[in-house]
Design a protein around this motif. Structure first.
Motif, PDB file in Angstrom:
ATOM      1  N   LEU A 133      -1.183   1.767  10.255  1.00 34.41           N
ATOM      2  CA  LEU A 133      -1.730   3.082   9.909  1.00 34.41           C
ATOM      3  C   LEU A 133      -1.787   3.267   8.401  1.00 34.41           C
ATOM      4  O   LEU A 133      -2.798   3.742   7.854  1.00 34.41           O
ATOM      5  CB  LEU A 133      -0.871   4.184  10.549  1.00 34.41           C
ATOM      6  CG  LEU A 133      -1.166   5.616  10.098  1.00 34.41           C
ATOM      7  CD1 LEU A 133      -2.563   6.051  10.528  1.00 34.41           C
ATOM      8  CD2 LEU A 133      -0.116   6.581  10.640  1.00 34.41           C
ATOM      9  N   LEU A 134      -0.709   2.901   7.698  1.00 37.36           N
ATOM     10  CA  LEU A 134      -0.660   3.104   6.250  1.00 37.36           C
ATOM     11  C   LEU A 134      -1.701   2.244   5.538  1.00 37.36           C
ATOM     12  O   LEU A 134      -2.305   2.677   4.548  1.00 37.36           O
ATOM     13  CB  LEU A 134       0.747   2.786   5.734  1.00 37.36           C
ATOM     14  CG  LEU A 134       1.093   3.330   4.341  1.00 37.36           C
ATOM     15  CD1 LEU A 134       0.936   4.838   4.300  1.00 37.36           C
ATOM     16  CD2 LEU A 134       2.509   2.933   3.950  1.00 37.36           C
TER      17      LEU A 134
ATOM     18  N   VAL B 133       0.807  -1.215   0.000  1.00 36.99           N
ATOM     19  CA  VAL B 133       0.000   0.000   0.000  1.00 36.99           C
ATOM     20  C   VAL B 133       0.845   1.273   0.000  1.00 36.99           C
ATOM     21  O   VAL B 133       0.320   2.363   0.186  1.00 36.99           O
ATOM     22  CB  VAL B 133      -0.947   0.039   1.227  1.00 36.99           C
ATOM     23  CG1 VAL B 133      -2.030  -1.004   1.096  1.00 36.99           C
ATOM     24  CG2 VAL B 133      -0.162  -0.148   2.519  1.00 36.99           C
ATOM     25  N   VAL B 134       2.176   1.145  -0.186  1.00 34.88           N
ATOM     26  CA  VAL B 134       3.013   2.337  -0.208  1.00 34.88           C
ATOM     27  C   VAL B 134       2.668   3.234  -1.397  1.00 34.88           C
ATOM     28  O   VAL B 134       3.031   4.396  -1.461  1.00 34.88           O
ATOM     29  CB  VAL B 134       4.514   1.947  -0.245  1.00 34.88           C
ATOM     30  CG1 VAL B 134       4.928   1.513  -1.628  1.00 34.88           C
ATOM     31  CG2 VAL B 134       5.393   3.103   0.247  1.00 34.88           C
ATOM     32  N   ARG B 135       1.927   2.660  -2.346  1.00 33.39           N
ATOM     33  CA  ARG B 135       1.472   3.442  -3.508  1.00 33.39           C
ATOM     34  C   ARG B 135       0.654   4.662  -3.101  1.00 33.39           C
ATOM     35  O   ARG B 135       0.563   5.629  -3.862  1.00 33.39           O
ATOM     36  CB  ARG B 135       0.620   2.555  -4.414  1.00 33.39           C
ATOM     37  CG  ARG B 135      -0.609   2.005  -3.712  1.00 33.39           C
ATOM     38  CD  ARG B 135      -1.499   1.164  -4.601  1.00 33.39           C
ATOM     39  NE  ARG B 135      -2.585   0.565  -3.860  1.00 33.39           N
ATOM     40  CZ  ARG B 135      -3.675   1.229  -3.453  1.00 33.39           C
ATOM     41  NH1 ARG B 135      -3.809   2.517  -3.753  1.00 33.39           N
ATOM     42  NH2 ARG B 135      -4.609   0.618  -2.757  1.00 33.39           N
ATOM     43  N   VAL B 136       0.046   4.627  -1.901  1.00 34.59           N
ATOM     44  CA  VAL B 136      -0.821   5.751  -1.513  1.00 34.59           C
ATOM     45  C   VAL B 136      -0.026   7.037  -1.388  1.00 34.59           C
ATOM     46  O   VAL B 136      -0.588   8.131  -1.512  1.00 34.59           O
ATOM     47  CB  VAL B 136      -1.549   5.462  -0.186  1.00 34.59           C
ATOM     48  CG1 VAL B 136      -2.383   4.204  -0.295  1.00 34.59           C
ATOM     49  CG2 VAL B 136      -0.573   5.375   0.984  1.00 34.59           C
TER      50      VAL B 136
ATOM     51  N   LEU C 110       3.329  12.776   6.259  1.00 33.86           N
ATOM     52  CA  LEU C 110       3.242  11.334   6.483  1.00 33.86           C
ATOM     53  C   LEU C 110       4.627  10.743   6.753  1.00 33.86           C
ATOM     54  O   LEU C 110       4.778   9.839   7.588  1.00 33.86           O
ATOM     55  CB  LEU C 110       2.613  10.658   5.263  1.00 33.86           C
ATOM     56  CG  LEU C 110       2.339   9.156   5.388  1.00 33.86           C
ATOM     57  CD1 LEU C 110       1.313   8.882   6.480  1.00 33.86           C
ATOM     58  CD2 LEU C 110       1.859   8.603   4.045  1.00 33.86           C
ATOM     59  N   TYR C 111       5.633  11.249   6.063  1.00 33.89           N
ATOM     60  CA  TYR C 111       7.004  10.777   6.278  1.00 33.89           C
ATOM     61  C   TYR C 111       7.456  11.036   7.711  1.00 33.89           C
ATOM     62  O   TYR C 111       8.074  10.177   8.351  1.00 33.89           O
ATOM     63  CB  TYR C 111       7.941  11.469   5.282  1.00 33.89           C
ATOM     64  CG  TYR C 111       9.406  11.220   5.544  1.00 33.89           C
ATOM     65  CD1 TYR C 111      10.001  10.010   5.200  1.00 33.89           C
ATOM     66  CD2 TYR C 111      10.199  12.203   6.145  1.00 33.89           C
ATOM     67  CE1 TYR C 111      11.350   9.779   5.439  1.00 33.89           C
ATOM     68  CE2 TYR C 111      11.541  11.972   6.394  1.00 33.89           C
ATOM     69  CZ  TYR C 111      12.110  10.765   6.037  1.00 33.89           C
ATOM     70  OH  TYR C 111      13.447  10.537   6.292  1.00 33.89           O
TER      71      TYR C 111
ATOM     72  N   GLN D 184      -7.093   2.286   2.690  1.00 35.19           N
ATOM     73  CA  GLN D 184      -8.527   2.014   2.575  1.00 35.19           C
ATOM     74  C   GLN D 184      -9.333   3.318   2.600  1.00 35.19           C
ATOM     75  O   GLN D 184     -10.311   3.460   1.871  1.00 35.19           O
ATOM     76  CB  GLN D 184      -8.960   1.093   3.717  1.00 35.19           C
ATOM     77  CG  GLN D 184      -8.283  -0.276   3.660  1.00 35.19           C
ATOM     78  CD  GLN D 184      -8.698  -1.180   4.799  1.00 35.19           C
ATOM     79  OE1 GLN D 184      -9.878  -1.272   5.128  1.00 35.19           O
ATOM     80  NE2 GLN D 184      -7.729  -1.851   5.402  1.00 35.19           N
ATOM     81  N   ASP D 185      -8.900   4.269   3.442  1.00 30.54           N
ATOM     82  CA  ASP D 185      -9.577   5.566   3.474  1.00 30.54           C
ATOM     83  C   ASP D 185      -9.444   6.286   2.136  1.00 30.54           C
ATOM     84  O   ASP D 185     -10.397   6.909   1.648  1.00 30.54           O
ATOM     85  CB  ASP D 185      -8.995   6.442   4.586  1.00 30.54           C
ATOM     86  CG  ASP D 185      -9.270   5.881   5.979  1.00 30.54           C
ATOM     87  OD1 ASP D 185     -10.262   5.146   6.126  1.00 30.54           O
ATOM     88  OD2 ASP D 185      -8.500   6.192   6.907  1.00 30.54           O
ATOM     89  N   LEU D 186      -8.240   6.199   1.545  1.00 27.58           N
ATOM     90  CA  LEU D 186      -8.013   6.850   0.262  1.00 27.58           C
ATOM     91  C   LEU D 186      -8.871   6.226  -0.828  1.00 27.58           C
ATOM     92  O   LEU D 186      -9.400   6.926  -1.691  1.00 27.58           O
ATOM     93  CB  LEU D 186      -6.529   6.765  -0.111  1.00 27.58           C
ATOM     94  CG  LEU D 186      -6.118   7.500  -1.384  1.00 27.58           C
ATOM     95  CD1 LEU D 186      -6.355   8.993  -1.250  1.00 27.58           C
ATOM     96  CD2 LEU D 186      -4.655   7.226  -1.712  1.00 27.58           C
TER      97      LEU D 186
END
Length: 404
Positions: A372-373, A342-345, A357-358, A378-380
């Motif tokens: 968290l990520l 999910v790092v694509r977000v 975020l970083y 999922q929120d995104l």
């Protein structure tokens, strides 16, 4: 020795490069080199040149017996002393023609170099220390403790697998699973509600990083002006064994013995001129301080410039390279729980949101940040599908922490 070290005990609480457990990292190592290392080095220099118990009197002058030594020492310290350029030659000293370099007979046409900086050194060093601390002060006020409020209590969240809060050694508190879930939900809420508003946060940080670079550049030229144009070439002077074959290199910039001219009325009312010889004990310390500052400012200049180049690289690559994000976030939050799926977000956010975020990642345990990520992913997805805002954030499904 103990007395010497006790002078600097006032600075002990500031000698920190590692972020404390109960605080949040809101900057990087380059930033801390400015407001901690450089700030402390300049304060130590200011204290050192003001501590007479270690170097004795700052100036001691001798003249003929008709003048009180305290009077002429006070006069020469608060006005200036000078050296004669034609006598700045070691061969004259070795030949017994003059007692010290730069000190000897003088005529009206002889070129002299006046030295008045020594009386201002502690004040200038203190002022420079404040300037190096200023960008951090501005950034801390602008940041307003936002990160600390979000990540507070999550330093030991990776251990939060129990139903109740636990205390370790009566000092640390391990949150319960329910507490961890609530704190992660709080971060999600704050992050999602401030999407695109985090730009101001990142702009302030970038501005203060540019301010650090501008400040160190300004300090180099300010110090050069203060030392009469000799600071920029100080490194070359130190590394050379001779200064055009004339004398000890640092004695040109920081002479240990100088001359001072004092005028007073004689018994008949005529003006009498007295030539005094002054020993500048303070310059023994000054030359060490400014030699260190020359090397340190050069190092700090290039390190800060590299820091700005790195910030520019992150601006360019954060939304273009998934591999870049994987490497960077694994460095910010190292561990075996890598949320590569999910790092694509991170590519979906503006640079300000990405940077925020970083820094959240830098302040969280790897396991907690992974959770968290994944929830943010999922929120995104809900936002992209237009479903997220059909309910309030508090009504969004809470995803429990997965067992390790």
């Amino acid at each position: 020795m103990a007395t010497f070290l006790s002078t600097f005990t006032v600075l002990k609480d500031h000698v920190k490069l590692k972020v404390a457990e109960d605080s949040a990292a809101i900057d990087n190592l380059v930033f801390r080199l400015h407001y901690r290392i450089t700030f402390l080095a300049l304060l130590m220099g200011s204290l050192l040149v003001s501590a007479r118990q270690y170097i004795g009197e700052h100036i001691k002058c001798i003249a003929d017996s008709s003048i009180n030594s305290q009077v002429i020492e006070t006069y020469c310290f608060f006005t200036s002393t000078f050296t004669v350029v034609k006598h700045m030659n070691a061969s004259y000293v070795n030949g017994g023609e003059i007692p010290h370099p730069g000190v000897g007979p003088i005529s009206k046409n002889d070129e002299t170099v006046h030295h008045a900086y020594y009386q201002w050194v502690p004040f200038v060093l203190f002022f420079q220390a404040l300037l190096f601390y200023l960008p951090h002060y501005i950034w801390r006020k602008a940041e307003g403790g936002r990160l600390k409020a979000l990540v507070s209590g999550l330093h030991l969240a990776c251990l939060g697998l129990h139903e109740k809060t636990m205390k370790v050694n009566d000092k640390y508190e391990v949150p319960s699973k329910d507490d961890v879930n609530k704190k992660i939900q709080k971060i999600r809420k704050a992050f999602i509600e401030r999407i695109y508003i985090n730009r101001t946060w990142s702009y302030y940080l970038s501005f203060c990083e540019i301010l650090n670079f501008s400040n160190v550049l300004m300090q180099i030229y300010l110090t050069n002006w203060f030392l009469g144009g000799t600071f920029l070439g100080l490194g070359k002077i130190v590394t050379n064994n001779s200064y055009n074959g004339r004398m000890e290199p640092l004695d040109v910039v920081f002479p240990k013995v100088t001359k001072c001219t004092f005028h007073k009325y004689g018994s008949s009312g005529t003006i009498q001129t007295h030539d005094a010889l002054c020993v500048m004990a303070l310059n023994i310390i000054n030359e060490k301080i400014y030699t260190f500052l020359w090397y340190w400012f050069i190092i700090l200049f290039f390190v800060t410039m590299l820091g700005l180049i790195w910030r520019l690289i992150t601006m360019i690559l954060h939304s273009r390279s998934e591999m870049f994000n994987k490497v960077l976030f694994s460095m910010a939050c190292p561990g075996k729980y890598n949320p590569w799926n999910v790092v694509r977000v991170t590519r979906e956010y503006h640079f300000g949101d990405w940077l925020f975020l970083y820094y959240i990642a830098k302040n969280l345990d790897n396991y907690v940040f992974k959770d968290l990520l994944e929830r943010l992913a999922q929120d995104l997805d809900k936002i992209n599908q237009g479903e997220y805002y059909k309910t309030t954030f508090l009504e969004v499904e809470e995803y429990p922490l997965q067992e390790k």
